[in-house]
Design a protein around this motif. Structure first.
Motif, PDB file in Angstrom:
ATOM      1  N   ARG A   1       0.691  -1.249  -0.014  1.00 59.33           N
ATOM      2  CA  ARG A   1       0.000  -0.097   0.066  1.00 59.33           C
ATOM      3  C   ARG A   1       0.874   1.349  -0.062  1.00 59.33           C
ATOM      4  NH1 ARG A   1      -2.887   1.678   5.070  1.00 59.33           N
ATOM      5  NH2 ARG A   1      -1.550   3.459   5.131  1.00 59.33           N
ATOM      6  N   TYR A   2       1.856   1.314   0.839  1.00 58.59           N
ATOM      7  CA  TYR A   2       2.745   2.361   0.664  1.00 58.59           C
ATOM      8  C   TYR A   2       3.535   2.605  -0.639  1.00 58.59           C
ATOM      9  CZ  TYR A   2       2.853   2.805   6.070  1.00 58.59           C
ATOM     10  OH  TYR A   2       2.480   2.592   7.350  1.00 58.59           O
ATOM     11  N   GLN A   3       3.847   1.647  -1.039  1.00 61.85           N
ATOM     12  CA  GLN A   3       4.571   1.772  -2.412  1.00 61.85           C
ATOM     13  C   GLN A   3       3.432   2.389  -3.455  1.00 61.85           C
ATOM     14  OE1 GLN A   3       5.850  -2.334  -2.445  1.00 61.85           O
ATOM     15  NE2 GLN A   3       7.813  -1.787  -2.755  1.00 61.85           N
ATOM     16  N   ALA A   4       2.235   1.604  -3.324  1.00 59.25           N
ATOM     17  CA  ALA A   4       1.010   2.426  -4.249  1.00 59.25           C
ATOM     18  C   ALA A   4       0.691   3.682  -4.037  1.00 59.25           C
ATOM     19  CB  ALA A   4      -0.029   1.611  -4.142  1.00 59.25           C
ATOM     20  N   GLU A   5       0.714   4.257  -2.822  1.00 61.56           N
ATOM     21  CA  GLU A   5       0.538   5.500  -2.607  1.00 61.56           C
ATOM     22  C   GLU A   5       1.645   6.511  -3.144  1.00 61.56           C
ATOM     23  OE1 GLU A   5      -0.837   6.400   1.539  1.00 61.56           O
ATOM     24  OE2 GLU A   5      -0.742   4.212   1.703  1.00 61.56           O
ATOM     25  N   ALA A   6       3.019   6.242  -2.817  1.00 60.46           N
ATOM     26  CA  ALA A   6       4.082   6.971  -3.286  1.00 60.46           C
ATOM     27  C   ALA A   6       4.088   6.880  -4.888  1.00 60.46           C
ATOM     28  CB  ALA A   6       5.429   6.088  -2.799  1.00 60.46           C
ATOM     29  N   ARG A   7       3.732   5.668  -5.592  1.00 57.71           N
ATOM     30  CA  ARG A   7       3.760   5.751  -7.033  1.00 57.71           C
ATOM     31  C   ARG A   7       2.576   6.788  -7.467  1.00 57.71           C
ATOM     32  NH1 ARG A   7       3.882  -0.430  -8.432  1.00 57.71           N
ATOM     33  NH2 ARG A   7       3.916   0.486 -10.619  1.00 57.71           N
TER      34      ARG A   7
ATOM     35  N   ASP B   1      -6.422   7.240   9.214  1.00 52.77           N
ATOM     36  CA  ASP B   1      -5.679   7.514   7.785  1.00 52.77           C
ATOM     37  C   ASP B   1      -6.385   8.257   6.841  1.00 52.77           C
ATOM     38  OD1 ASP B   1      -3.245   6.096   8.348  1.00 52.77           O
ATOM     39  OD2 ASP B   1      -4.321   4.285   8.248  1.00 52.77           O
ATOM     40  N   LYS B   2      -7.834   9.037   7.126  1.00 55.72           N
ATOM     41  CA  LYS B   2      -8.338   9.808   6.222  1.00 55.72           C
ATOM     42  C   LYS B   2      -7.307  10.768   5.386  1.00 55.72           C
ATOM     43  CE  LYS B   2     -12.892   9.297   8.012  1.00 55.72           C
ATOM     44  NZ  LYS B   2     -13.439   8.418   7.067  1.00 55.72           N
ATOM     45  N   GLY B   3      -7.329  10.732   4.320  1.00 55.87           N
ATOM     46  CA  GLY B   3      -6.455  11.593   3.727  1.00 55.87           C
ATOM     47  C   GLY B   3      -5.502  11.070   2.707  1.00 55.87           C
ATOM     48  N   ARG B   4      -5.404   9.851   2.951  1.00 57.96           N
ATOM     49  CA  ARG B   4      -4.411   9.012   2.174  1.00 57.96           C
ATOM     50  C   ARG B   4      -5.073   8.585   0.737  1.00 57.96           C
ATOM     51  NH1 ARG B   4       0.074   7.738   4.586  1.00 57.96           N
ATOM     52  NH2 ARG B   4       0.398   7.764   6.721  1.00 57.96           N
ATOM     53  N   ILE B   5      -4.050   8.527  -0.179  1.00 53.73           N
ATOM     54  CA  ILE B   5      -4.460   7.817  -1.438  1.00 53.73           C
ATOM     55  C   ILE B   5      -5.491   6.915  -1.540  1.00 53.73           C
ATOM     56  CG2 ILE B   5      -3.747   7.315  -3.866  1.00 53.73           C
ATOM     57  CD1 ILE B   5      -2.689  10.066  -2.718  1.00 53.73           C
ATOM     58  N   THR B   6      -6.648   6.718  -2.214  1.00 53.76           N
ATOM     59  CA  THR B   6      -7.504   5.761  -2.452  1.00 53.76           C
ATOM     60  C   THR B   6      -7.651   5.144  -4.028  1.00 53.76           C
ATOM     61  OG1 THR B   6      -9.352   7.277  -3.052  1.00 53.76           O
ATOM     62  CG2 THR B   6      -8.889   6.767  -0.528  1.00 53.76           C
TER      63      THR B   6
END
Length: 534
Positions: free
Chosen positions: A131-137, A202-207
């Motif tokens: 998930r972290y990798q996906a958010e960063a990408r 975690d609201k506000g993170r990439i979805t």
């Protein structure tokens, strides 16, 4: 909340990410070395939160309006010389032109650093790592999307590179960068949670919905109307999570309604820990205290239709020059403050704002007040502190944008029919407060033909999305900047004529793309040739 700093150099540009993120602690700390930092259990989270903090700039977000026909900027600092750029008086040395390049490559450098080192983090859960990798990408794709829209061909850096390598890298064709962005968004979508699957912390993170919405926007900007429509239909059908129009248009942008049903992606802020102070430049001078650095244009005001759906210059509109704000699109009052507008101050007092000459601190003849006689109301945060530092989130993607993109994609294919209208423009107008069937029923517009319907959708987009950093990109991708950004920018009517506020220049032969910053060219001749005209 711990707030730390982390600096990186990319192609000679220094990015300092020294701000916090709502509910997201920042790092990594420069007190750690590369060898020690990545051995910390929370290293990945800290690094990712640093990536989030550098996703976009509040300064760019707001002052982009003054790079379009929506507003005038009188600030010589904020927006990176927005007034000079609007006047066509800029080059590769101009602050904003060089700063935008540096900002996005600094963000890309942070993403690549995270992805190169995340495997070193001990005991990191595999699913969380994915998930972290996906958010960063996603954030890297977001940076590249902005880069190609401003500069066209740009260096495509997919992995961490050395300082020496950065001086030899060349530009990649825009089409290849866009293909890369689309492929990245496709690959990461499955690893991202739906909005409802995130915990409150975690609201506000990439979805997943954000990835789909950005993909649709990339396709739309690339004139891939059918492909964009397909993705937008999936979003509207709930494939990527449930999004709905928030019941109140004005309420979307109020602190108590943050992360509401319409929001797909925010820039996250929180009072005290991370704030933005941009509202001091565009709210009434008596409330903003500092110089009114950004003021809505008469052109934007004029584009808000009447409550019967007709433009103010259309036959039968009912527009009255002596009462110019009567019976107008309700979004006008929710977006713009004009002479005679009611305004609730931070003290809770309701006042009437006067902007006509000789009427007080907010009048156009006051040195530091609005030069157009108008102020922005949207994004005004009454809960901001005494210096107008606000913790109000700035919305990067929202569901109304999805509906407008879908209407545009269908119109560009000659397919804007009653069903499309009833799922896009009509609900937006109903939410805004329109009640007249003349403004709501497609039958009243079917005779406009495809060109007329396209123009209608574009006007609807302008008024719905004003002050949301959209118009500057719209007029460029529609290739109308050479028309709307050339000539005089007017303000309110005083006496028998409108105030002449600014002179704009847009050369279609060169201004659709910014030049590669001169400092980067001086360090790396592989960035040549520069864009046409530069």
């Amino acid at each position: 909340m711990r707030i730390r700093k982390y600096s990186t150099i990319v192609m000679g540009a220094l990015l300092m990410a020294a701000v916090g993120c709502k509910k997201l602690d920042l790092g990594p700390s420069y007190q750690d070395t590369d060898l020690t930092f990545w051995q910390k259990p929370d290293a990945a989270e800290q690094s990712l939160n640093n990536v989030y903090a550098g996703m976009y700039s509040d300064d760019y977000y707001f002052f982009n309006e003054s790079l379009s026909d929506n507003s005038f900027s009188s600030s010589s600092v904020n927006g990176g010389a927005a007034q000079s750029i609007a006047a066509g008086a800029y080059d590769g040395r101009t602050n904003r032109v060089a700063g935008e390049w540096a900002f996005h490559y600094g963000g890309i450098r942070n993403v690549n650093n995270l992805l190169a080192n995340i495997d070193k983090v001990p005991e990191l859960d595999a699913a969380l790592k994915a998930r972290y990798q996906a958010e960063a990408r996603f954030i890297r794709a977001f940076h590249y999307f902005h880069l190609v829209n401003w500069y066209g061909d740009v260096p495509l850096i997919k992995n961490e590179i050395s300082y020496e390598e950065s001086f030899n890298i060349a530009r990649t064709a825009k089409a290849e960068v866009i293909s890369y962005v689309l492929a990245e968004l496709d690959e990461i979508t499955g690893a991202l949670p739906l909005k409802a699957e995130y915990a409150d912390a975690d609201k506000g993170r990439i979805t997943r919905g954000a990835a789909a919405a950005l993909k649709a926007k990339v396709l739309l900007y690339d004139s891939k109307w059918n492909e964009a429509a397909t993705v937008l239909e999936q979003i509207m059908a709930g494939t990527y999570g449930t999004y709905t129009l928030f019941p109140s248009f004005a309420g979307i942008f109020q602190p108590e309604n943050e992360n509401n049903s319409e929001v797909i992606l925010n820039m996250e802020y929180v009072p005290v820990h991370r704030t933005q102070s941009m509202q001091r430049f565009f709210i009434p001078f008596s409330e903003g205290v500092l110089i009114s650095g950004m003021a809505p244009s008469q052109s934007l005001v004029d584009d808000f239709v009447m409550t019967n759906g007709k433009g103010i210059r259309e036959t039968g509109s009912g527009y009255n020059e002596n009462a110019p704000f009567a019976n107008r699109d309700p979004r006008l009052e929710a977006t713009i403050i004009h002479d005679g507008s009611s305004f609730i101050t931070k003290r809770g007092e309701t006042v009437v704002i006067r902007t006509a000459p000789g009427t007080g601190d907010n009048a156009v003849d006051k040195a530091d007040a609005s030069k157009t006689g108008y102020y922005f109301r949207k994004y005004y945060d009454r809960t901001a502190d005494g210096n107008n530092n606000s913790g109000l989130n700035l919305i990067l993607l929202r569901y109304a944008d999805v509906l407008l993109m879908y209407a545009e994609a269908k119109a560009m294919q000659g397919q804007l029919d009653e069903a499309t209208w009833n799922s896009t423009i009509r609900p937006l107008r109903e939410r805004a407060g329109f009640t007249d069937p003349a403004a709501l029923n497609f039958a009243n517009y079917a005779g406009l033909g495809n060109t007329g319907l396209t123009d209608l959708v574009r006007r609807e987009r302008r008024t719905e999305m004003a002050l949301e950093s959209q118009r500057v990109f719209d007029i460029r991708r529609w290739k109308i900047a050479e028309t709307v950004m050339n000539g005089t920018l007017y303000g309110m009517k005083v006496g028998g004529s409108h105030l002449v506020v600014d002179r704009r220049v847009f050369d279609a032969n060169k201004h659709y793309l910014w030049p590669v910053p001169q400092a980067d060219i001086d360090m790396n001749k592989n960035l040549l040739p520069n864009n046409t005209g530069w």
